[in-house]
Write an enzyme that holds these catalytic residues in place. Sequence first.
Site, short mmCIF file in Angstrom:
data_model
loop_
_atom_site.label_atom_id
_atom_site.label_comp_id
_atom_site.label_asym_id
_atom_site.label_seq_id
_atom_site.Cartn_x
_atom_site.Cartn_y
_atom_site.Cartn_z
N TYR A 56 -11.64 -13.56 12.48
CA TYR A 56 -10.84 -12.38 12.77
C TYR A 56 -10.55 -12.32 14.28
CZ TYR A 56 -12.64 -11.14 8.15
OH TYR A 56 -13.00 -11.16 6.83
N PRO A 203 -10.12 -4.35 -1.62
CA PRO A 203 -10.54 -3.59 -2.79
C PRO A 203 -9.51 -2.60 -3.32
CG PRO A 203 -11.56 -2.68 -0.84
CD PRO A 203 -10.87 -3.93 -0.41
N GLY A 206 -3.42 -3.10 -5.63
CA GLY A 206 -3.02 -2.62 -6.95
C GLY A 206 -3.02 -1.11 -7.08
N THR A 208 -1.33 1.00 -5.40
CA THR A 208 0.07 1.41 -5.35
C THR A 208 0.92 0.14 -5.33
OG1 THR A 208 0.17 1.36 -2.93
CG2 THR A 208 -0.54 3.44 -3.97
N PRO A 209 2.20 0.24 -5.63
CA PRO A 209 3.06 -0.95 -5.51
C PRO A 209 3.02 -1.54 -4.10
CG PRO A 209 4.19 0.77 -6.74
CD PRO A 209 2.93 1.39 -6.20
#
Length: 296
Positions: A56, A203, A206, A208-209
């Site tokens: 990261y 996590p 999915g 929301t679109p």
Amino acid sequence: MNPTTFRIGGDLEVGRLGFGAMHLPTERGQAWQDSIAVARRAVELGVTLIDTAYLYAWGANEELLAEALFPYPPELLVTTKVGIARSEETGEWGLDGRPEVLGKQVERALRVLRVERLELLQLHRIDPEVPLDEQVGALRELKEAGKIGRIGLSEVGVGELEAARRITDIASVQNRYSLLHREHEQVLSACAEAGIAFLSWRPVAGATPETSARWGTEDDSGISDVVADVAAEVEATPAQVALAWLLARSPVVLPIPGTGKMAHLEQNLAAAEVELSAEQWARLDATRRDVDTVGV
């Protein structure tokens, strides 16, 4: 009632809803200060598990967390990952599980995070070019030397997990898992049976679109519609419902939602207070996509 804590490795207790630091901006200046504020707010709100990695921002994420949080509260676990490095020959970044590289990266993490021991150190990916026993064996030796407290793996199948456990104790697995992505069902089951922490990344995919599209995945099964319905019923956000589903999925699941925004952080952590009925949880669970189960 879902348990709110989990003992990683059987002894290191953390809150089950953690924080993934990957999305914290690390550009120096105002973005850096804003990220520090988000990290500190996470701890203020009770987070005791923060996930980072050398990958990261190539160590800048670890540096940011150390500046924000050191000296660390005694209950806080900052876990990092090693196993990705720059090739001296090509200058490109890629998997590198050679023992000497893992050793150098662990030494660097100790220095940057300002600790004498990494209480949980995860292998970011298994390097297919290096025998597994050499990679995990190197981490075992570092553990025996007192530089690592517990060893974890990331993005592994059941077979790889079983092979690693024959070499040393494995305390955690960090795999992608959400309502949208459930290809690691068998791995989760293996972790649950063995009492291994399962850190689920991405996590809320999915929920929301937009969260589906963000990861380049099209929700073609109506998951977000079901999540929206349940969210309206329990007066919560879709992301909170997705996290509540995970917390109820198994007591070994430790979701690590990540964000660089204060409002999203506070919303995500409030998911611990969302209670789903058995019927609501089952309705969400029934949205499972037809995916290939990774079990090798």
